[in-house]
Design an enzyme around this catalytic site. Structure first.
Site, PDB file in Angstrom:
ATOM      1  N   ASP A   1      -2.171   0.810   2.967  1.00 56.06           N
ATOM      2  CA  ASP A   1      -1.376   0.514   1.772  1.00 56.06           C
ATOM      3  C   ASP A   1      -0.177  -0.356   2.166  1.00 56.06           C
ATOM      4  OD1 ASP A   1      -0.258   0.563  -0.720  1.00 56.06           O
ATOM      5  OD2 ASP A   1       0.271   2.703  -0.694  1.00 56.06           O
TER       6      ASP A   1
ATOM      7  N   HIS B   1      -0.152  -0.988  -3.070  1.00 60.77           N
ATOM      8  CA  HIS B   1      -0.262  -0.462  -4.444  1.00 60.77           C
ATOM      9  C   HIS B   1       0.876  -0.941  -5.333  1.00 60.77           C
ATOM     10  CE1 HIS B   1       2.364   3.058  -3.230  1.00 60.77           C
ATOM     11  NE2 HIS B   1       2.732   2.972  -4.478  1.00 60.77           N
TER      12      HIS B   1
ATOM     13  N   SER C   1       8.221   3.681  -3.413  1.00 63.33           N
ATOM     14  CA  SER C   1       7.070   3.007  -2.803  1.00 63.33           C
ATOM     15  C   SER C   1       7.406   1.622  -2.280  1.00 63.33           C
ATOM     16  CB  SER C   1       5.956   2.821  -3.834  1.00 63.33           C
ATOM     17  OG  SER C   1       5.222   3.985  -3.977  1.00 63.33           O
TER      18      SER C   1
END
Ligand SMILES: *[C@@H]1O[C@H](CO)[C@@H](O)[C@H](O)[C@H]1NC(C)=O
Ligand SMILES: *[C@@H]1O[C@H](CO)[C@@H](O)[C@H](O)[C@H]1NC(C)=O
Ligand SMILES: *[C@@H]1O[C@H](CO)[C@@H](O)[C@H](O)[C@H]1NC(C)=O
Ligand SMILES: *[C@@H]1O[C@H](CO)[C@@H](O)[C@H](O)[C@H]1NC(C)=O
Length: 289
Positions: free
Chosen positions: A135, A80, A233
């Protein structure tokens, strides 16, 4: 960028992928502490050239995510994060950074040459499967890291059970709900919990967490607990010096709004993707170690 984020948020109402946003509310590790300079040499700041992204000449780089150096010219991050760029040249990694907004004279910027997202990555909730499954992404760099001590070993299939271990998360994500991006890299110890315990703590349908996820938690207490937050992230979860997880998602705002309590932070489990990582490296003719 904001449009992308709002679409994501509406897909998964209680969850937020932990990518930084350029304006508005961003997400640093909550209740972390300053890392010592160069104490996490595998950690990179993944940055996006917003000018290139909107078709203007010039460079204006923003920290969007973390990542980890796994070969001298390869960084592992979250899908992502990598999918934000429409072209690899819009992305660069900054290796050996400490203070994000100051010059430390140790930083090395390397542009991205190629992005490989996991083929089964789903950006959002797959109601039959999981949330942000797979992810994970690999970035092949234009150049090589100057210092080979930046390369971190990845967890293998044999070592996948990390439940009960105390590990370290790091990143330049927000240090609290609606707070600011920290200048100094933050670190915090967190415990690895089982997928079952993670699911129970999230208290949602039992398909939420799957084998490709690894969760970390340090209790719900709103003063003693902690969590990964926006901007973390793609960054590392490290156990015994080995890369075990890639920061993927957590609670919107990174705490339960009403009580300030914490929920587990969810990572892509590197050992589960060991084969995928090796296959991709071989395709790039990049050997082991
Ligand atoms: C986050 O950083 C701000 C500004 O430095 C500070 O006032 C605040 O106490 C920090 N919050 C946490 C939870 O560390
Ligand atoms: C993983 O390790 C923990 C702690 O040693 C143990 O309690 C648990 O049974 C193990 N799980 C599996 C699936 O082997
Ligand atoms: C959270 O931890 C603090 C510090 O240990 C303690 O004083 C407080 O009572 C705890 N809160 C709850 C709700 O247990
Ligand atoms: C933590 O919980 C206490 C009592 O439950 C509450 O008064 C306090 O505002 C909470 N702190 C945060 C940061 O939400």
């Amino acid at each position: 960028m904001l449009a992308i984020m709002s679409v994501r948020i509406s897909c998964v109402s209680v969850l937020l992928p932990l990518v930084a946003v350029i304006s508005g509310s961003q997400i640093k590790i909550i209740n972390g502490e300053d890392a010592a300079p160069m104490s996490h040499p595998h950690q990179v700041s993944l940055q996006w050239n917003i000018l290139a992204a909107i078709g203007f000449p010039g460079e204006r780089w923003f920290h969007i995510c973390g990542g980890s150096v796994i070969r001298k010219n390869v960084v592992l991050t979250a899908a992502h994060c990598a999918e934000i760029a429409s072209k690899p040249a819009e992305l660069k990694v900054v290796v050996n950074d400490h203070r994000l907004f100051d010059v430390d004279d140790t930083e090395q910027s390397i542009l991205v040459k190629e992005i490989i997202l996991h083929e089964d990555y789903i950006p959002g909730q797959d109601y039959d499967n999981s949330v942000y499954p797979n992810d994970i992404a690999l970035l092949r760099l234009v150049g090589e890291v100057a210092d080979s001590s930046s390369i971190i070993q990845i967890d293998t299939e044999e070592d996948r059970n990390r439940t009960g271990q105390t590990c370290i998360i790091t990143g330049w994500g927000l240090n609290d709900t609606n707070s600011a991006t920290p200048n100094i890299l933050q670190q915090r110890e967190m415990k690895v919990i089982s997928e079952k315990e993670c699911e129970e703590l999230w208290d949602v349908e039992d398909s939420f967490i799957f084998k490709g996820h690894v969760c970390v938690f340090d209790g719900p207490n709103n003063t003693t607990g902690g969590a990964a937050c926006s901007g973390d992230s793609g960054g590392p979860l490290v156990c015994d010096g080995v890369l075990v997880g890639v920061t993927s998602w957590g609670r919107t705002g990174c705490r339960v709004p009403e009580t300030g309590e914490f929920l587990p932070s969810v990572y892509a489990r590197v050992s589960y993707y060991y084969g995928w990582i090796q296959t991709t490296l071989q395709r790039w003719s990049i050997g082991r170690g």
